[in-house]
Enzyme design. Structure first.
Site, PDB file in Angstrom:
ATOM      1  N   VAL A  77      -2.931  62.871   4.684  1.00 30.45           N
ATOM      2  CA  VAL A  77      -3.994  62.065   4.052  1.00 30.45           C
ATOM      3  C   VAL A  77      -4.350  60.871   4.934  1.00 30.45           C
ATOM      4  O   VAL A  77      -5.521  60.513   5.092  1.00 30.45           O
ATOM      5  CB  VAL A  77      -3.548  61.604   2.647  1.00 30.45           C
ATOM      6  N   ALA A  78      -3.323  60.264   5.527  1.00 28.98           N
ATOM      7  CA  ALA A  78      -3.558  59.082   6.362  1.00 28.98           C
ATOM      8  C   ALA A  78      -4.334  59.435   7.628  1.00 28.98           C
ATOM      9  O   ALA A  78      -5.050  58.600   8.188  1.00 28.98           O
ATOM     10  CB  ALA A  78      -2.220  58.437   6.728  1.00 28.98           C
TER      11      ALA A  78
ATOM     12  N   GLU B 190     -11.331  58.406   6.508  1.00 28.94           N
ATOM     13  CA  GLU B 190     -12.168  58.239   5.323  1.00 28.94           C
ATOM     14  C   GLU B 190     -13.450  57.470   5.611  1.00 28.94           C
ATOM     15  O   GLU B 190     -14.477  57.668   4.953  1.00 28.94           O
ATOM     16  CB  GLU B 190     -11.386  57.511   4.210  1.00 28.94           C
TER      17      GLU B 190
ATOM     18  N   ASP C 272     -49.210  71.199  23.032  1.00 27.23           N
ATOM     19  CA  ASP C 272     -50.524  71.787  23.273  1.00 27.23           C
ATOM     20  C   ASP C 272     -51.285  70.901  24.264  1.00 27.23           C
ATOM     21  O   ASP C 272     -50.983  69.708  24.384  1.00 27.23           O
ATOM     22  CB  ASP C 272     -51.284  71.878  21.945  1.00 27.23           C
TER      23      ASP C 272
END
Length: 385
Positions: free
Chosen positions: A78-79, A83, A125
């Site tokens: 998780v670390a 995040e 174009d």
């Protein structure tokens, strides 16, 4: 000119089918989203491997319980997840959108700022984008003579100069015939609106109407005298257009205009100051050489020819042969001033610019070179190639 027959409406039409196909397309992910997904998958694998290694080493080297080691590994995983990455990306894209807005470019999605920054090739174009889209006839070529045409834009004011000296185009048979053919073999309209002259229709055909009007030849008046009774329309494959006109009682004339290399092949005669004469290979070579020379200067070329028809002849493509060559009108569509700056900025940013046009190869190269899109050694491809 014709009759329209309705055979389908709404989703049943070809446009409807295209709209349905476009609606079913899945939105393609942006380059940033693809890279973030790739980064996330790599990060997940690396974290999983490290956590598994730590859990295994803990079991082998420590007396901690498996549950504590498992919780430690999960906490480490998780670390390891950044995040703040989504927030950082969002803020960065927002700053990019703000910078674009300050340069008068509003984007509806933040990802557009990143997608624009990932652009490596721009296909553009020519007519109306790189150039102004305002064709103006600058030069005429008839039987060994080059005649300059003055005037700017669509206003029918200008002079015809041969060797710098004014000439009367209505008293010059070849010049008058060239202007007349191009005005009659024409589906555009020149009108004065709100104090300025405007073209309704194709800009190239409009430029031909303006050059004729400068000589006092107006299409409306010409069509009263030479009413149109038939037409073989222009196509990109044929590169020519032919109209049929009554020139006098029982007499019909075919007028053709198109690309010089196409028109010349269909001509067996050429109009000279002394009348018609047989078209030789030397004549063809010289016409094409002069045409190539003018095209390399950025001029768009339209050649004109005619053929008297027998009363019994059918007005069909079979008559587009044994024509009499009259001359060439050369026109220019001046490049936009901002086009050169934009092309230079693209080069500095590492973005490749590709110009796409239906013009003659040499004309396209001349315009591309002038604005800085074409550099020596660049690849040039024609439609056939």
């Amino acid at each position: 000119r014709g009759v329209a027959v309705v055979v389908a409406t709404g989703q049943s039409t070809e446009f409807g089918k295209i709209a349905k196909m476009v609606g079913e397309l899945k939105a393609e992910e942006t380059p940033l989203k693809k890279r973030l997904a790739k980064f996330a998958s790599k990060l997940s694998i690396i974290v999983a491997v490290i956590c598994a290694a730590i859990f295994t080493m803990g079991l082998l080297t420590s007396k901690a319980s498996p549950i504590d080691l498992f919780l430690t590994s999960i906490a480490l995983a998780v670390a390891a997840v950044p995040e703040s990455l989504p927030a950082v990306v969002t803020v960065t894209l927002a700053l990019g959108a703000i910078m674009l807005a300050r340069r008068n470019a509003i984007v509806t999605r933040l990802s557009s700022a990143e997608t624009l920054g990932s652009t490596t090739v721009i296909c553009v174009d020519k007519t109306g984008t790189v150039t102004k889209g305002e064709m103006t006839v600058r030069r005429l070529y008839v039987w060994d003579r080059l005649i300059d045409v003055t005037g700017v834009g669509y206003e029918p004011k200008g002079s015809f100069l041969q060797d710098g000296k004014p000439i009367d185009p209505l008293k010059d048979r070849q010049v008058e015939f060239l202007l007349r053919i191009c005005a009659l073999c024409n589906n555009s309209t020149l009108q004065r609106s709100d104090g300025s002259w405007r073209i309704y229709g194709d800009p190239t055909e409009g430029a031909l109407l303006v050059s004729a009007a400068k000589a006092g030849l107006w299409r409306d008046e010409l069509e009263k005298k030479y009413p149109r009774i038939g037409e073989i329309p222009f196509t990109s494959e044929r590169k020519r257009m032919t109209t049929f006109h009554k020139v006098e009682e029982g007499q019909t004339m075919a007028f053709m205009k198109g690309a010089p290399e196409v028109v010349v092949k269909l001509c067996s005669k050429i109009l000279t100051p002394n009348g018609e004469t047989a078209m030789t290979e030397e004549h063809r070579r010289k016409i094409l050489e002069i045409s190539s020379s003018m095209a390399s200067q950025g001029l768009r070329l339209i050649a004109a020819a005619y053929r008297p028809l027998e009363p019994s002849q059918e007005l069909s493509r079979e008559v587009e042969d044994e024509m009499t060559f009259v001359g060439v009108q050369a026109m220019i569509d001046p490049p936009r001033e901002e086009a050169s700056k934009a092309a230079r900025m693209c080069i500095e940013a590492g973005v490749k610019t590709v110009m796409i046009t239906g013009d003659h190869k040499l004309t396209a190269v001349a315009v591309a070179r002038e604005v800085g899109i074409y550099r020596e050694g660049d690849l040039i491809l024609t439609g056939r190639e």
